[in-house]
Design a protein around this motif. Sequence first.
Motif, PDB file in Angstrom:
ATOM      1  N   GLU A  39      11.942   0.519  -7.611  1.00 23.32           N
ATOM      2  CA  GLU A  39      11.120  -0.153  -6.597  1.00 23.32           C
ATOM      3  C   GLU A  39      10.569  -1.477  -7.119  1.00 23.32           C
ATOM      4  O   GLU A  39      10.558  -2.486  -6.402  1.00 23.32           O
ATOM      5  N   GLY A  43      11.633  -4.968  -5.434  1.00 23.40           N
ATOM      6  CA  GLY A  43      10.575  -5.769  -4.833  1.00 23.40           C
ATOM      7  C   GLY A  43      10.494  -7.168  -5.424  1.00 23.40           C
ATOM      8  O   GLY A  43      10.386  -8.159  -4.691  1.00 23.40           O
ATOM      9  N   THR A  90       1.412   1.036  -2.171  1.00 27.70           N
ATOM     10  CA  THR A  90       2.700   1.589  -1.756  1.00 27.70           C
ATOM     11  C   THR A  90       3.765   0.498  -1.789  1.00 27.70           C
ATOM     12  O   THR A  90       3.465  -0.695  -1.958  1.00 27.70           O
ATOM     13  N   VAL A  92       6.050  -0.852   0.486  1.00 28.18           N
ATOM     14  CA  VAL A  92       6.211  -1.903   1.501  1.00 28.18           C
ATOM     15  C   VAL A  92       5.194  -3.031   1.319  1.00 28.18           C
ATOM     16  O   VAL A  92       5.566  -4.220   1.293  1.00 28.18           O
ATOM     17  N   VAL A  95       6.280  -5.184  -1.582  1.00 31.81           N
ATOM     18  CA  VAL A  95       7.364  -6.121  -1.282  1.00 31.81           C
ATOM     19  C   VAL A  95       6.827  -7.334  -0.534  1.00 31.81           C
ATOM     20  O   VAL A  95       7.189  -8.492  -0.835  1.00 31.81           O
ATOM     21  N   LEU A  96       5.955  -7.121   0.423  1.00 34.06           N
ATOM     22  CA  LEU A  96       5.396  -8.227   1.212  1.00 34.06           C
ATOM     23  C   LEU A  96       4.603  -9.190   0.324  1.00 34.06           C
ATOM     24  O   LEU A  96       4.748 -10.417   0.424  1.00 34.06           O
TER      25      LEU A  96
END
Length: 396
Positions: A39, A43, A90, A92, A95-96
Amino acid sequence: MKYRRILAQAQLANSLGDGIYLVTSAFYFARIVGLSATEIGLGLTLGWAVGSVAGVPLGHLADRRGPRGVAVLLALTTATAVASFLFVRTFVPFVLVACLYGTAQTGLSAARQALLAGLVEPARRTAVRALLHATLNGGLAVGAALGGVALHLDSRPAYLALFALDALSFVAAALLLLRLPAVRPTPVTTGPRLAVLRDRPFALVTLINAVLLFYMPMLSLIVPLWIATRTSAPTWMVSVLLLINTGGVVLFQVRVARRVNNLRDASASVRYAGLVMFAACAVFALSPYGWAFLIVAALLQVGSELLLAAGAWEIGFGLAPDDKQGQYQGFFGTGVAVARMLGPVVLTTLVLGGGTPGWLLLGAVFAAAGAAMSPAVRWALRGRPQPQAVAHHEPA
Protein backbone atom coordinates in the motif's frame (compact mmCIF):
# COMPACT_ATOMS: atom_id res chain seq x y z
CA MET A 1 23.82 38.78 -3.97
CA LYS A 2 20.72 39.30 -1.84
CA TYR A 3 18.37 37.18 -3.98
CA ARG A 4 20.79 34.26 -3.96
CA ARG A 5 20.98 34.32 -0.17
CA ILE A 6 17.20 34.32 0.27
CA LEU A 7 16.75 31.57 -2.31
CA ALA A 8 19.35 29.50 -0.46
CA GLN A 9 17.65 30.08 2.88
CA ALA A 10 14.31 28.95 1.45
CA GLN A 11 16.00 25.90 -0.07
CA LEU A 12 17.60 25.04 3.26
CA ALA A 13 14.27 25.32 5.08
CA ASN A 14 12.32 22.94 2.87
CA SER A 15 15.22 20.53 2.28
CA LEU A 16 15.44 20.10 6.05
CA GLY A 17 11.83 18.93 5.92
CA ASP A 18 12.53 16.73 2.90
CA GLY A 19 15.37 15.03 4.77
CA ILE A 20 13.06 14.26 7.67
CA TYR A 21 10.42 12.90 5.30
CA LEU A 22 12.80 10.70 3.29
CA VAL A 23 14.19 8.99 6.37
CA THR A 24 11.03 8.57 8.45
CA SER A 25 8.07 8.39 6.04
CA ALA A 26 8.16 4.65 5.27
CA PHE A 27 8.46 3.73 8.96
CA TYR A 28 5.75 6.23 9.93
CA PHE A 29 3.28 4.94 7.34
CA ALA A 30 4.00 1.32 8.26
CA ARG A 31 4.25 1.47 12.06
CA ILE A 32 2.05 4.41 13.01
CA VAL A 33 -0.54 4.53 10.21
CA GLY A 34 -0.54 0.74 9.80
CA LEU A 35 -0.27 0.48 6.01
CA SER A 36 1.31 -2.52 4.30
CA ALA A 37 4.49 -2.21 2.24
CA THR A 38 2.46 -2.76 -0.94
CA GLU A 39 0.00 0.00 0.00
CA ILE A 40 2.82 2.41 0.81
CA GLY A 41 4.63 1.70 -2.45
CA LEU A 42 1.46 1.99 -4.53
CA GLY A 43 0.33 5.19 -2.82
CA LEU A 44 3.67 6.95 -3.19
CA THR A 45 4.00 5.81 -6.82
CA LEU A 46 0.55 7.18 -7.64
CA GLY A 47 1.42 10.40 -5.84
CA TRP A 48 4.53 11.01 -7.91
CA ALA A 49 2.72 9.93 -11.10
CA VAL A 50 0.04 12.57 -10.55
CA GLY A 51 2.74 15.07 -9.63
CA SER A 52 4.67 14.46 -12.83
CA VAL A 53 1.54 15.20 -14.88
CA ALA A 54 0.73 18.33 -12.88
CA GLY A 55 4.22 19.84 -13.19
CA VAL A 56 3.70 21.38 -16.65
CA PRO A 57 0.35 23.12 -16.03
CA LEU A 58 1.56 24.39 -12.66
CA GLY A 59 4.73 25.69 -14.32
CA HIS A 60 2.54 27.37 -16.94
CA LEU A 61 0.53 28.94 -14.10
CA ALA A 62 3.78 30.32 -12.67
CA ASP A 63 4.58 31.89 -16.06
CA ARG A 64 1.16 33.51 -16.37
CA ARG A 65 0.51 34.54 -12.76
CA GLY A 66 4.05 35.17 -11.57
CA PRO A 67 6.40 32.52 -10.14
CA ARG A 68 6.82 34.03 -6.67
CA GLY A 69 3.14 33.89 -5.75
CA VAL A 70 2.70 30.41 -7.20
CA ALA A 71 5.82 29.15 -5.40
CA VAL A 72 4.56 30.53 -2.08
CA LEU A 73 1.13 28.95 -2.62
CA LEU A 74 2.65 25.57 -3.48
CA ALA A 75 5.03 25.67 -0.51
CA LEU A 76 2.01 26.21 1.75
CA THR A 77 0.16 23.43 -0.08
CA THR A 78 3.08 21.09 0.57
CA ALA A 79 2.98 22.05 4.25
CA THR A 80 -0.75 21.25 4.27
CA ALA A 81 -0.15 17.86 2.65
CA VAL A 82 2.55 16.92 5.17
CA ALA A 83 0.35 18.03 8.06
CA SER A 84 -2.51 15.97 6.59
CA PHE A 85 -0.39 12.82 6.84
CA LEU A 86 -0.71 13.21 10.63
CA PHE A 87 -4.43 12.48 10.37
CA VAL A 88 -4.36 9.68 7.76
CA ARG A 89 -5.41 6.28 9.07
CA THR A 90 -6.54 4.32 5.99
CA PHE A 91 -5.32 3.64 2.46
CA VAL A 92 -7.64 5.85 0.37
CA PRO A 93 -6.96 9.09 2.31
CA PHE A 94 -3.26 8.20 2.21
CA VAL A 95 -3.36 8.01 -1.60
CA LEU A 96 -5.22 11.32 -1.86
CA VAL A 97 -2.75 13.11 0.40
CA ALA A 98 0.21 11.48 -1.42
CA CYS A 99 -1.18 12.85 -4.71
CA LEU A 100 -1.51 16.32 -3.18
CA TYR A 101 2.04 16.07 -1.82
CA GLY A 102 3.52 14.90 -5.15
CA THR A 103 1.63 17.57 -7.09
CA ALA A 104 2.66 20.39 -4.75
CA GLN A 105 6.30 19.29 -4.65
CA THR A 106 6.61 18.97 -8.45
CA GLY A 107 4.84 22.27 -9.06
CA LEU A 108 6.92 24.00 -6.39
CA SER A 109 10.11 22.87 -8.10
CA ALA A 110 8.93 24.27 -11.46
CA ALA A 111 7.80 27.58 -9.94
CA ARG A 112 11.07 28.02 -8.06
CA GLN A 113 13.11 27.44 -11.20
CA ALA A 114 10.99 30.00 -13.03
CA LEU A 115 11.50 32.41 -10.12
CA LEU A 116 15.25 31.86 -10.27
CA ALA A 117 15.21 32.47 -14.04
CA GLY A 118 13.33 35.73 -13.51
CA LEU A 119 15.65 37.06 -10.81
CA VAL A 120 19.05 35.91 -12.04
CA GLU A 121 20.69 36.80 -15.34
CA PRO A 122 21.15 33.82 -17.72
CA ALA A 123 24.93 33.68 -17.33
CA ARG A 124 24.66 33.10 -13.57
CA ARG A 125 21.68 30.74 -13.37
CA THR A 126 23.64 27.48 -13.36
CA ALA A 127 26.05 28.79 -10.71
CA VAL A 128 23.18 29.89 -8.47
CA ARG A 129 21.38 26.59 -9.08
CA ALA A 130 24.56 24.79 -7.98
CA LEU A 131 24.63 26.77 -4.74
CA LEU A 132 21.01 25.85 -4.09
CA HIS A 133 21.74 22.19 -4.79
CA ALA A 134 24.65 22.20 -2.34
CA THR A 135 22.38 23.88 0.22
CA LEU A 136 19.72 21.26 -0.47
CA ASN A 137 22.13 18.44 0.32
CA GLY A 138 23.20 20.13 3.53
CA GLY A 139 19.56 20.48 4.58
CA LEU A 140 18.84 16.87 3.65
CA ALA A 141 21.75 15.73 5.82
CA VAL A 142 20.49 17.67 8.86
CA GLY A 143 16.93 16.47 8.28
CA ALA A 144 18.11 12.90 7.90
CA ALA A 145 19.98 13.18 11.21
CA LEU A 146 16.82 14.39 12.94
CA GLY A 147 14.92 11.56 11.29
CA GLY A 148 17.48 9.13 12.66
CA VAL A 149 16.63 10.30 16.18
CA ALA A 150 12.95 9.49 15.56
CA LEU A 151 13.88 6.07 14.20
CA HIS A 152 15.97 5.40 17.29
CA LEU A 153 13.13 6.42 19.61
CA ASP A 154 10.60 4.61 17.40
CA SER A 155 7.64 6.17 19.18
CA ARG A 156 4.46 7.79 17.95
CA PRO A 157 5.20 11.20 19.56
CA ALA A 158 8.65 11.30 17.94
CA TYR A 159 7.26 10.61 14.46
CA LEU A 160 4.41 13.10 14.89
CA ALA A 161 6.77 15.81 16.13
CA LEU A 162 9.06 15.44 13.14
CA PHE A 163 6.22 15.39 10.62
CA ALA A 164 4.97 18.62 12.23
CA LEU A 165 8.49 20.06 11.90
CA ASP A 166 8.50 18.99 8.24
CA ALA A 167 5.26 20.92 7.64
CA LEU A 168 6.62 23.99 9.44
CA SER A 169 9.77 23.91 7.29
CA PHE A 170 7.65 24.52 4.19
CA VAL A 171 5.79 27.35 5.91
CA ALA A 172 9.19 28.89 6.67
CA ALA A 173 10.22 28.44 3.01
CA ALA A 174 7.02 30.21 1.89
CA LEU A 175 7.71 33.15 4.21
CA LEU A 176 11.27 33.44 2.92
CA LEU A 177 10.11 33.39 -0.70
CA LEU A 178 7.77 36.29 0.09
CA ARG A 179 10.87 38.40 0.79
CA LEU A 180 11.89 38.16 -2.87
CA PRO A 181 10.72 40.67 -5.49
CA ALA A 182 7.68 39.70 -7.53
CA VAL A 183 8.72 38.64 -11.04
CA ARG A 184 6.34 40.02 -13.67
CA PRO A 185 4.10 37.41 -15.30
CA THR A 186 4.91 36.77 -18.95
CA PRO A 187 2.37 38.18 -21.41
CA VAL A 188 -0.09 35.84 -23.11
CA THR A 189 1.14 34.95 -26.59
CA THR A 190 -0.43 33.31 -29.60
CA GLY A 191 0.05 29.60 -30.19
CA PRO A 192 -0.51 26.57 -27.98
CA ARG A 193 -0.81 27.28 -24.25
CA LEU A 194 1.42 24.36 -23.26
CA ALA A 195 3.97 24.70 -26.03
CA VAL A 196 6.46 22.41 -24.29
CA LEU A 197 4.20 19.43 -24.98
CA ARG A 198 4.76 19.96 -28.71
CA ASP A 199 8.51 20.49 -28.45
CA ARG A 200 9.79 17.07 -29.49
CA PRO A 201 13.51 17.88 -29.24
CA PHE A 202 13.04 19.14 -25.69
CA ALA A 203 11.02 16.01 -24.90
CA LEU A 204 13.98 13.90 -26.07
CA VAL A 205 16.40 15.93 -23.94
CA THR A 206 14.08 15.45 -20.95
CA LEU A 207 13.87 11.70 -21.58
CA ILE A 208 17.65 11.37 -21.72
CA ASN A 209 17.97 13.33 -18.49
CA ALA A 210 15.33 11.10 -16.87
CA VAL A 211 17.33 7.98 -17.79
CA LEU A 212 20.47 9.49 -16.25
CA LEU A 213 18.51 10.37 -13.10
CA PHE A 214 17.99 6.67 -12.46
CA TYR A 215 21.17 6.97 -10.41
CA MET A 216 18.98 8.49 -7.67
CA PRO A 217 17.77 5.21 -6.07
CA MET A 218 21.25 3.67 -6.19
CA LEU A 219 22.71 4.82 -2.88
CA SER A 220 19.38 5.05 -1.05
CA LEU A 221 18.01 1.62 -2.03
CA ILE A 222 20.03 -0.54 -4.44
CA VAL A 223 23.48 -0.27 -2.87
CA PRO A 224 22.23 -1.00 0.69
CA LEU A 225 20.44 -4.11 -0.60
CA TRP A 226 23.52 -5.08 -2.61
CA ILE A 227 25.74 -4.68 0.46
CA ALA A 228 23.38 -6.78 2.56
CA THR A 229 22.97 -9.62 0.05
CA ARG A 230 26.15 -9.72 -2.04
CA THR A 231 29.02 -8.42 0.11
CA SER A 232 30.51 -9.00 3.55
CA ALA A 233 30.63 -5.26 4.33
CA PRO A 234 28.95 -4.12 7.57
CA THR A 235 25.64 -2.30 7.31
CA TRP A 236 27.16 0.94 8.65
CA MET A 237 29.04 1.18 5.36
CA VAL A 238 25.78 2.52 3.88
CA SER A 239 26.07 5.59 6.13
CA VAL A 240 29.69 6.10 5.05
CA LEU A 241 28.68 6.04 1.38
CA LEU A 242 25.81 8.48 1.96
CA LEU A 243 28.20 10.80 3.83
CA ILE A 244 30.63 10.68 0.90
CA ASN A 245 27.82 11.55 -1.49
CA THR A 246 26.32 14.36 0.55
CA GLY A 247 29.67 15.83 1.51
CA GLY A 248 30.91 15.71 -2.08
CA VAL A 249 27.89 17.63 -3.34
CA VAL A 250 28.10 20.26 -0.59
CA LEU A 251 31.83 20.82 -1.12
CA PHE A 252 32.23 20.60 -4.89
CA GLN A 253 28.94 21.24 -6.71
CA VAL A 254 29.50 24.99 -7.05
CA ARG A 255 33.08 24.48 -8.27
CA VAL A 256 32.01 21.99 -10.93
CA ALA A 257 29.14 24.21 -12.10
CA ARG A 258 31.51 27.17 -12.63
CA ARG A 259 33.06 25.25 -15.53
CA VAL A 260 29.74 25.00 -17.38
CA ASN A 261 29.07 28.30 -19.17
CA ASN A 262 27.11 27.35 -22.28
CA LEU A 263 25.21 24.50 -23.91
CA ARG A 264 28.35 23.00 -25.45
CA ASP A 265 29.99 22.79 -22.02
CA ALA A 266 26.76 21.39 -20.61
CA SER A 267 26.49 18.64 -23.23
CA ALA A 268 30.11 17.65 -22.62
CA SER A 269 29.51 17.62 -18.87
CA VAL A 270 26.56 15.23 -19.29
CA ARG A 271 28.60 13.01 -21.63
CA TYR A 272 31.40 12.75 -19.06
CA ALA A 273 28.80 12.07 -16.36
CA GLY A 274 27.57 9.02 -18.27
CA LEU A 275 31.10 7.65 -18.64
CA VAL A 276 31.96 8.22 -14.97
CA MET A 277 28.70 6.55 -13.92
CA PHE A 278 29.62 3.55 -16.09
CA ALA A 279 32.91 3.34 -14.18
CA ALA A 280 31.03 3.60 -10.87
CA CYS A 281 28.73 0.72 -11.82
CA ALA A 282 31.69 -1.41 -12.87
CA VAL A 283 33.44 -0.80 -9.54
CA PHE A 284 30.23 -1.52 -7.57
CA ALA A 285 30.17 -4.88 -9.37
CA LEU A 286 33.60 -5.61 -7.88
CA SER A 287 32.55 -4.78 -4.31
CA PRO A 288 31.99 -8.42 -3.25
CA TYR A 289 35.80 -8.71 -3.45
CA GLY A 290 36.51 -5.91 -0.95
CA TRP A 291 35.03 -2.95 0.92
CA ALA A 292 37.45 -0.53 -0.75
CA PHE A 293 35.59 -0.95 -4.03
CA LEU A 294 32.49 0.49 -2.37
CA ILE A 295 34.38 3.65 -1.40
CA VAL A 296 35.85 4.08 -4.88
CA ALA A 297 32.48 3.47 -6.52
CA ALA A 298 30.79 6.04 -4.25
CA LEU A 299 33.44 8.63 -5.14
CA LEU A 300 32.90 7.97 -8.84
CA GLN A 301 29.13 8.18 -8.43
CA VAL A 302 29.23 11.55 -6.69
CA GLY A 303 31.60 12.80 -9.40
CA SER A 304 29.09 11.75 -12.03
CA GLU A 305 26.26 13.38 -10.09
CA LEU A 306 28.14 16.69 -9.95
CA LEU A 307 28.80 16.65 -13.70
CA LEU A 308 25.24 15.64 -14.58
CA ALA A 309 23.63 18.24 -12.35
CA ALA A 310 25.70 21.14 -13.72
CA GLY A 311 25.11 20.10 -17.32
CA ALA A 312 21.41 19.40 -16.91
CA TRP A 313 20.69 22.75 -15.25
CA GLU A 314 22.38 24.67 -18.06
CA ILE A 315 20.49 22.65 -20.66
CA GLY A 316 17.14 23.00 -18.90
CA PHE A 317 17.46 26.77 -18.60
CA GLY A 318 19.21 27.33 -21.93
CA LEU A 319 16.68 25.53 -24.12
CA ALA A 320 13.60 27.02 -22.45
CA PRO A 321 12.02 30.12 -24.03
CA ASP A 322 12.25 33.03 -21.64
CA ASP A 323 8.49 33.55 -21.51
CA LYS A 324 7.83 29.86 -20.81
CA GLN A 325 10.44 28.99 -18.19
CA GLY A 326 7.81 27.68 -15.76
CA GLN A 327 6.21 25.12 -18.04
CA TYR A 328 9.56 24.06 -19.49
CA GLN A 329 11.09 23.62 -16.02
CA GLY A 330 7.97 21.72 -14.98
CA PHE A 331 8.36 19.36 -17.93
CA PHE A 332 12.12 18.96 -17.46
CA GLY A 333 11.52 18.23 -13.77
CA THR A 334 9.31 15.25 -14.58
CA GLY A 335 12.53 13.29 -14.95
CA VAL A 336 12.90 13.32 -11.16
CA ALA A 337 9.38 11.96 -10.67
CA VAL A 338 9.96 9.25 -13.30
CA ALA A 339 13.23 8.22 -11.65
CA ARG A 340 11.51 8.05 -8.25
CA MET A 341 8.64 5.99 -9.66
CA LEU A 342 10.42 3.55 -11.96
CA GLY A 343 14.01 3.61 -10.73
CA PRO A 344 13.59 1.28 -7.72
CA VAL A 345 11.79 -1.40 -9.76
CA VAL A 346 14.11 -1.21 -12.77
CA LEU A 347 17.35 -1.10 -10.78
CA THR A 348 16.27 -3.81 -8.35
CA THR A 349 15.49 -6.14 -11.24
CA LEU A 350 18.60 -5.24 -13.18
CA VAL A 351 21.22 -5.17 -10.42
CA LEU A 352 19.96 -7.48 -7.69
CA GLY A 353 18.56 -9.90 -10.23
CA GLY A 354 21.43 -9.69 -12.70
CA GLY A 355 24.48 -9.30 -10.46
CA THR A 356 27.70 -8.24 -12.18
CA PRO A 357 26.25 -8.33 -15.74
CA GLY A 358 23.36 -6.22 -14.46
CA TRP A 359 25.72 -3.58 -13.08
CA LEU A 360 27.63 -3.47 -16.38
CA LEU A 361 24.42 -3.21 -18.41
CA LEU A 362 23.22 -0.39 -16.19
CA GLY A 363 26.52 1.42 -16.63
CA ALA A 364 26.32 1.00 -20.40
CA VAL A 365 22.84 2.56 -20.37
CA PHE A 366 24.18 5.56 -18.44
CA ALA A 367 27.09 5.96 -20.85
CA ALA A 368 24.82 5.72 -23.90
CA ALA A 369 22.40 8.26 -22.48
CA GLY A 370 25.23 10.66 -21.71
CA ALA A 371 26.57 10.33 -25.26
CA ALA A 372 23.08 10.94 -26.69
CA MET A 373 22.67 14.31 -24.99
CA SER A 374 24.92 16.30 -27.37
CA PRO A 375 23.06 15.41 -30.60
CA ALA A 376 19.73 15.88 -28.79
CA VAL A 377 20.72 19.40 -27.70
CA ARG A 378 21.92 20.24 -31.22
CA TRP A 379 18.55 19.09 -32.59
CA ALA A 380 16.75 21.24 -30.02
CA LEU A 381 18.81 24.29 -31.04
CA ARG A 382 17.91 24.09 -34.73
CA GLY A 383 15.55 26.88 -35.61
CA ARG A 384 15.43 28.04 -31.97
CA PRO A 385 16.61 31.59 -31.19
CA GLN A 386 19.33 31.85 -28.60
CA PRO A 387 17.98 33.05 -25.25
CA GLN A 388 18.53 36.76 -24.74
CA ALA A 389 16.49 37.28 -21.59
CA VAL A 390 17.41 39.65 -18.88
CA ALA A 391 16.32 39.28 -15.29
CA HIS A 392 13.20 41.37 -14.74
CA HIS A 393 11.31 41.97 -11.56
CA GLU A 394 9.06 44.36 -9.74
CA PRO A 395 9.52 45.78 -6.28
CA ALA A 396 7.88 43.61 -3.65
